[in-house]
Motif scaffolding. Structure first.
Motif, short mmCIF file in Angstrom:
data_model
loop_
_atom_site.label_atom_id
_atom_site.label_comp_id
_atom_site.label_asym_id
_atom_site.label_seq_id
_atom_site.Cartn_x
_atom_site.Cartn_y
_atom_site.Cartn_z
N ARG A 191 -5.08 11.84 -32.09
CA ARG A 191 -5.03 12.27 -30.70
C ARG A 191 -5.60 11.22 -29.74
N PHE A 192 -6.62 10.50 -30.14
CA PHE A 192 -7.32 9.65 -29.18
C PHE A 192 -6.65 8.30 -28.96
N GLY A 193 -5.68 7.96 -29.80
CA GLY A 193 -4.79 6.86 -29.45
C GLY A 193 -3.93 7.25 -28.27
N GLY A 194 -3.62 8.55 -28.17
CA GLY A 194 -2.87 9.05 -27.02
C GLY A 194 -3.67 8.96 -25.74
N LEU A 195 -4.99 9.16 -25.84
CA LEU A 195 -5.85 9.02 -24.66
C LEU A 195 -5.86 7.57 -24.17
N LEU A 196 -5.99 6.63 -25.09
CA LEU A 196 -5.95 5.22 -24.71
C LEU A 196 -4.62 4.89 -24.02
N THR A 197 -3.55 5.46 -24.54
CA THR A 197 -2.23 5.22 -23.96
C THR A 197 -2.14 5.73 -22.53
N GLU A 198 -2.60 6.95 -22.32
CA GLU A 198 -2.51 7.54 -20.98
C GLU A 198 -3.30 6.72 -19.96
N ILE A 199 -4.52 6.31 -20.33
CA ILE A 199 -5.34 5.55 -19.39
C ILE A 199 -4.71 4.18 -19.12
N ALA A 200 -4.23 3.52 -20.18
CA ALA A 200 -3.60 2.21 -20.00
C ALA A 200 -2.37 2.30 -19.09
N GLU A 201 -1.58 3.35 -19.26
CA GLU A 201 -0.40 3.53 -18.42
C GLU A 201 -0.80 3.75 -16.97
N ARG A 202 -1.87 4.48 -16.74
CA ARG A 202 -2.35 4.71 -15.37
C ARG A 202 -2.84 3.41 -14.73
N CYS A 203 -3.24 2.45 -15.57
CA CYS A 203 -3.64 1.13 -15.07
C CYS A 203 -2.43 0.25 -14.78
N GLY A 204 -1.23 0.75 -15.07
CA GLY A 204 -0.02 -0.03 -14.83
C GLY A 204 0.34 -0.95 -15.97
N ALA A 205 -0.23 -0.73 -17.14
CA ALA A 205 0.03 -1.60 -18.28
C ALA A 205 1.44 -1.41 -18.82
N ASP A 206 1.93 -2.46 -19.43
CA ASP A 206 3.18 -2.40 -20.21
C ASP A 206 2.76 -2.07 -21.63
N VAL A 207 2.73 -0.76 -21.93
CA VAL A 207 2.16 -0.28 -23.19
C VAL A 207 3.17 -0.36 -24.32
N HIS A 208 2.75 -0.93 -25.44
CA HIS A 208 3.53 -0.96 -26.67
C HIS A 208 2.77 -0.09 -27.68
N LEU A 209 3.33 1.07 -27.99
CA LEU A 209 2.65 2.06 -28.81
C LEU A 209 3.28 2.11 -30.20
N ILE A 210 2.45 2.01 -31.22
CA ILE A 210 2.94 2.22 -32.59
C ILE A 210 2.16 3.39 -33.19
N HIS A 211 2.85 4.17 -34.01
CA HIS A 211 2.26 5.38 -34.56
C HIS A 211 2.05 5.25 -36.07
N CYS A 212 1.08 6.00 -36.52
CA CYS A 212 0.82 6.14 -37.95
C CYS A 212 0.77 7.64 -38.25
N GLU A 213 1.25 8.03 -39.38
CA GLU A 213 1.20 9.44 -39.75
C GLU A 213 -0.23 9.96 -39.69
N TRP A 214 -0.41 11.13 -39.06
CA TRP A 214 -1.74 11.72 -38.97
C TRP A 214 -2.27 12.01 -40.39
N GLY A 215 -3.47 11.53 -40.64
CA GLY A 215 -4.06 11.64 -41.97
C GLY A 215 -4.12 10.31 -42.68
N LYS A 216 -3.50 9.29 -42.07
CA LYS A 216 -3.53 7.93 -42.60
C LYS A 216 -3.96 6.98 -41.50
N VAL A 217 -4.20 5.71 -41.86
CA VAL A 217 -4.49 4.67 -40.88
C VAL A 217 -3.56 3.50 -41.13
N PHE A 218 -3.63 2.49 -40.27
CA PHE A 218 -2.76 1.34 -40.37
C PHE A 218 -3.27 0.31 -41.38
N GLU A 219 -2.35 -0.30 -42.11
CA GLU A 219 -2.69 -1.51 -42.82
C GLU A 219 -2.91 -2.60 -41.77
#
Length: 413
Positions: free
Chosen positions: A94-122
């Motif tokens: 969920r909190f990656g979504g919070l970072l996304t929302e705030i970055a978008e409000r700053c006018g950022a060109d956001v590149h979002l990648i997702h990982c299945e909930w319950g896992k993390v990224f290599e």
């Protein structure tokens, strides 16, 4: 006539807020000082020194932003990210979504990648995406309480430094509960919160940042002060000023500097609490504190599994301060939580998004992270589940947890 304030006794086993050490509450009841009183500014300086130790950094800037942890995250992102900046956000909860929302409000060109909930990224997957996107900023959560996972950051931090990318990290759920090495992992900006493992009431967001970020702050501040011509701004084709006043780190660092340039009225009693909370952490010692969190996590997990319950998520990336439990089939999760609270005074949490109604989240953080609380929670959860007709290994949960504690006592002896 209004009745006197009556707060019920609770054992809080959520991923935040958590119980507060009585020493912190006592400190917060002290007399109010003026924000420029030498006694108070000494407290400010001591708080900065202790924050550097807890956050494992030599950064000059380490201070709290008044407001909950979200205020600190917003202060960091809004002060660093400018309109059009490429920002890579690897989200595993969920909190990656919070970072996304705030970055978008700053006018950022956001590149979002997702990982299945319950896992993390290599880490290599994130690094490959960095090379593809070439962002100014990578913004990541270290420990996401919505899924109970913790993301390895060291390799990502090294790659960011090699590529000249800024790494901003939400470490709200991990600081003072598990290892967070700001400098060693080459994190440029890090934010945490008082209400989790630091075990102080919600209301402050300690953060730290290095000279790479300070350079950006000073550049944007010079624009605010009119030191950059309107023609230069026009050529840049964007307004580079920090849009927030209250959450402007360039102004906040002036307030926390020896100049004490007036920016806001400091939350006096909250600073008392943070100061005492940090003092308690350093008295215990970071290594001992991490060991305590790990021991109580192990006891809780052993008890839950011995009881016959299943844990959610990849065990290899489990967050030591949050344990996610799969709600047994046919059991009303909200009913269990309500009975725990109403009949036993114990609070555990549900979850968000795709996991709502599927898992419970049990926090072992800060002052709440103690043997008594773990054993009470296991015993009460078993009793409540039996009332809900769940099939359990009766009596085995608490015993399995006690086995962990007894083994730990032998090792320590």
């Amino acid at each position: 006539m209004n009745t006197p304030l009556q707060i019920p006794a609770r054992t809080i086993m959520t991923p935040g807020p958590v119980e507060v050490d009585p020493r912190v509450l006592k400190a917060m009841s002290s007399s109010i000082l003026g924000q420029f009183d030498p006694s108070f500014t000494s407290l400010m300086n001591e708080t900065m020194e202790m924050l550097r130790e807890v956050l494992q950094t030599s950064n000059h800037w380490a201070f709290p932003v008044d407001g909950t942890s979200r205020a600190g995250i917003e202060a960091m992102l809004c002060s660093v990210i400018e309109e059009g900046d490429k920002v890579l956000i690897p989200s595993f909860g969920r909190f990656g979504g919070l970072l996304t929302e705030i970055a978008e409000r700053c006018g950022a060109d956001v590149h979002l990648i997702h990982c299945e909930w319950g896992k993390v990224f290599e880490p290599n997957d994130v690094i490959k995406e960095m090379k593809r996107v070439n962002p100014k900023v990578v913004a990541m959560v270290h420990g996401d309480t919505s899924t109970g996972r913790v993301q390895p950051l060291k390799e990502i931090g090294y790659a960011c430094r090699e590529m000249g990318v800024l790494l901003l990290v939400d470490a709200v759920a991990t600081v003072a509960g598990t290892e967070v090495k700001t400098d060693e992992w080459m994190i440029d900006g890090l934010i945490t919160g008082t209400q989790k493992c630091i075990s102080v009431p919600a209301g402050m967001a300690p953060l730290t940042y290095n000279d790479r970020i300070e350079k950006i702050l000073l550049e944007r501040k010079s624009i605010e002060k009119g030191l950059v011509s309107s023609e230069q701004q026009r050529l840049a084709q964007k307004d580079r000023r920090i849009q927030s006043n209250y959450l402007d780190l360039s102004q906040l660092q002036d307030y926390w500097s020896p100049a004490r340039l007036n920016h806001h009225t400091e939350a006096t009693t909250m600073l008392y609490g943070l100061h005492e909370g940090l003092r308690i952490i350093l008295e215990e010692g970071l290594a001992n504190r991490y060991d305590r969190h790990q021991k109580n996590e192990q006891a809780l997990v052993a008890g839950l599994e011995a009881m016959g319950l299943s844990l959610f998520g990849d065990k290899a990336s489990k967050l030591p301060t949050v344990t996610c439990v799969t709600i047994p089939e046919g059991i009303n999760g909200d009913s269990v939580r309500s009975m725990l609270l109403d009949d036993f005074g114990i609070e555990i949490a549900s979850s968000f998004g795709p996991l709502h109604g599927k898992i419970w989240r049990i926090g072992t953080m800060g002052y709440s992270c103690q043997q008594r609380n773990v054993l009470l929670t296991l015993a009460a959860l078993e009793a409540v589940l039996l009332r809900h007709k769940a099939k359990l290994h009766v009596g085995e949960g608490v015993q399995a947890a006690l086995d962990i504690y007894k083994q730990s006592e032998k090792v320590e002896a």
